[in-house]
Motif scaffolding. Structure first.
Motif, PDB file in Angstrom:
ATOM      1  N   PRO A 207       1.012  -1.216  -0.160  1.00 37.42           N
ATOM      2  CA  PRO A 207      -0.148  -0.029  -0.005  1.00 37.42           C
ATOM      3  C   PRO A 207       0.911   1.258   0.019  1.00 37.42           C
ATOM      4  O   PRO A 207       1.772   1.356   0.765  1.00 37.42           O
ATOM      5  N   GLU A 208       0.459   2.476  -0.773  1.00 41.42           N
ATOM      6  CA  GLU A 208       1.155   3.366  -0.991  1.00 41.42           C
ATOM      7  C   GLU A 208       1.818   3.971   0.271  1.00 41.42           C
ATOM      8  O   GLU A 208       2.818   4.373   0.475  1.00 41.42           O
ATOM      9  N   GLU A 209       0.994   4.237   1.403  1.00 39.16           N
ATOM     10  CA  GLU A 209       1.155   4.701   2.597  1.00 39.16           C
ATOM     11  C   GLU A 209       2.285   4.172   3.223  1.00 39.16           C
ATOM     12  O   GLU A 209       2.782   4.796   4.319  1.00 39.16           O
ATOM     13  N   LEU A 210       2.499   2.873   2.782  1.00 42.25           N
ATOM     14  CA  LEU A 210       3.456   1.962   3.779  1.00 42.25           C
ATOM     15  C   LEU A 210       4.992   1.749   2.756  1.00 42.25           C
ATOM     16  O   LEU A 210       5.717   0.830   3.526  1.00 42.25           O
TER      17      LEU A 210
ATOM     18  N   TYR B 206      -0.636   2.261  21.600  1.00 42.76           N
ATOM     19  CA  TYR B 206       0.582   2.746  20.967  1.00 42.76           C
ATOM     20  C   TYR B 206       0.247   4.428  20.453  1.00 42.76           C
ATOM     21  O   TYR B 206       0.940   5.353  20.772  1.00 42.76           O
ATOM     22  N   LEU B 207      -0.810   4.450  19.887  1.00 44.73           N
ATOM     23  CA  LEU B 207      -1.335   5.678  19.226  1.00 44.73           C
ATOM     24  C   LEU B 207      -2.024   6.743  20.360  1.00 44.73           C
ATOM     25  O   LEU B 207      -2.116   7.734  20.181  1.00 44.73           O
TER      26      LEU B 207
ATOM     27  N   GLN C 137      -1.274  12.204  11.073  1.00 47.60           N
ATOM     28  CA  GLN C 137      -1.824  11.435  10.127  1.00 47.60           C
ATOM     29  C   GLN C 137      -0.887  10.311   9.625  1.00 47.60           C
ATOM     30  O   GLN C 137      -1.229   9.169   9.475  1.00 47.60           O
ATOM     31  N   ILE C 138       0.313  10.832   9.352  1.00 49.18           N
ATOM     32  CA  ILE C 138       1.172   9.916   8.478  1.00 49.18           C
ATOM     33  C   ILE C 138       1.494   8.936   9.510  1.00 49.18           C
ATOM     34  O   ILE C 138       1.830   7.540   9.040  1.00 49.18           O
ATOM     35  N   VAL C 139       1.951   9.133  10.853  1.00 51.29           N
ATOM     36  CA  VAL C 139       2.371   8.099  11.731  1.00 51.29           C
ATOM     37  C   VAL C 139       1.143   7.123  11.779  1.00 51.29           C
ATOM     38  O   VAL C 139       1.471   5.877  12.037  1.00 51.29           O
ATOM     39  N   GLN C 140       0.016   7.648  12.287  1.00 52.24           N
ATOM     40  CA  GLN C 140      -1.267   6.781  12.322  1.00 52.24           C
ATOM     41  C   GLN C 140      -1.339   5.732  10.892  1.00 52.24           C
ATOM     42  O   GLN C 140      -1.634   4.631  11.155  1.00 52.24           O
ATOM     43  N   GLY C 141      -1.123   6.248   9.693  1.00 50.75           N
ATOM     44  CA  GLY C 141      -1.335   5.609   8.622  1.00 50.75           C
ATOM     45  C   GLY C 141      -0.176   4.427   8.475  1.00 50.75           C
ATOM     46  O   GLY C 141      -0.413   3.332   7.818  1.00 50.75           O
TER      47      GLY C 141
END
Length: 206
Positions: free
Chosen positions: A62-65, A78-79, A86-90
């Motif tokens: 997936p693109e975000e990974l 953790y969150l 949002q980037i860290v969450q994704g």
């Protein structure tokens, strides 16, 4: 493969229930590793490519990974610490839901190997080094001839009888981004008479 091990390394480093995933492709030619150990006292991978540096070539992850991600034991907990972006969450996956991402990572690693290495024969593999590819960004330079990676390419050339390459690479005419490992290159050059004699007599360096 008989002559070479193909490895997709996830880059795991577990600590307190979390680990980054920073995958790389590691190609380990057995004779190159043996020659490295003979010259330097330790073996090394014949080719290493970080999948983050070629994230624009990945199709399965997936693109975000594609620039790496984290697997945590309990994502919700953790969150809950701080105010993650949002980037860290994704890029943070619960361990129970990470399986598909790891499968995608493996698929991208396999695809990169298939598309960037000549694996038909050991000779074609060695002569095809270093792997040719574009990087995702100017800040992620093509590094296959840099530092010890460049030294190992010289080792690969020697295995198929190209004894001149190491001296060309060491010369001022061959430009690199980072300073060359001249001490290591000199160790190879010092053994060239031995390698040439052995290759002439047996058709192999090691």
């Amino acid at each position: 493969m008989k002559h070479t091990d193909l490895v997709i390394h996830p880059g795991f480093g577990f600590e307190r229930g979390t680990t980054p995933v920073q995958p790389s492709v590691c190609i380990d030619n057995k004779r190159a590793q043996k020659l490295c150990k003979y010259v330097f006292g330790a073996s090394a991978s014949t080719s290493i490519v970080s999948l983050q540096s070629v994230s624009h070539l990945l199709q399965h992850t997936p693109e975000e990974l594609r620039l790496g991600f984290w697997i945590v034991q309990d994502r919700k907990e953790y969150l809950s610490v701080g105010q993650p972006s949002q980037i860290v969450q994704g890029r943070t996956l619960d361990i129970s839901g990470a399986r598909s991402a790891l499968i995608s990572m493996m698929q991208d690693g396999i695809a990169f190997i298939d598309n960037h290495y000549e694996l038909g024969t050991e000779d074609s593999f060695l002569k095809g080094l270093p792997a040719k590819y574009t990087t995702r960004h100017v800040n992620s330079p093509y590094d296959q001839m840099e530092k010890f990676k460049g030294v190992v390419v010289c080792i690969a050339h020697i295995l198929y009888g190209d004894f001149d390459f190491v001296e060309r690479y060491r010369s001022d005419y061959f430009k690199t981004l980072f300073p060359k490992r001249t001490d290591d290159l000199d160790k190879i050059i010092a053994k060239l008479p031995e390698f040439k004699k052995r290759f002439a007599e047996t058709g192999a360096v090691i």
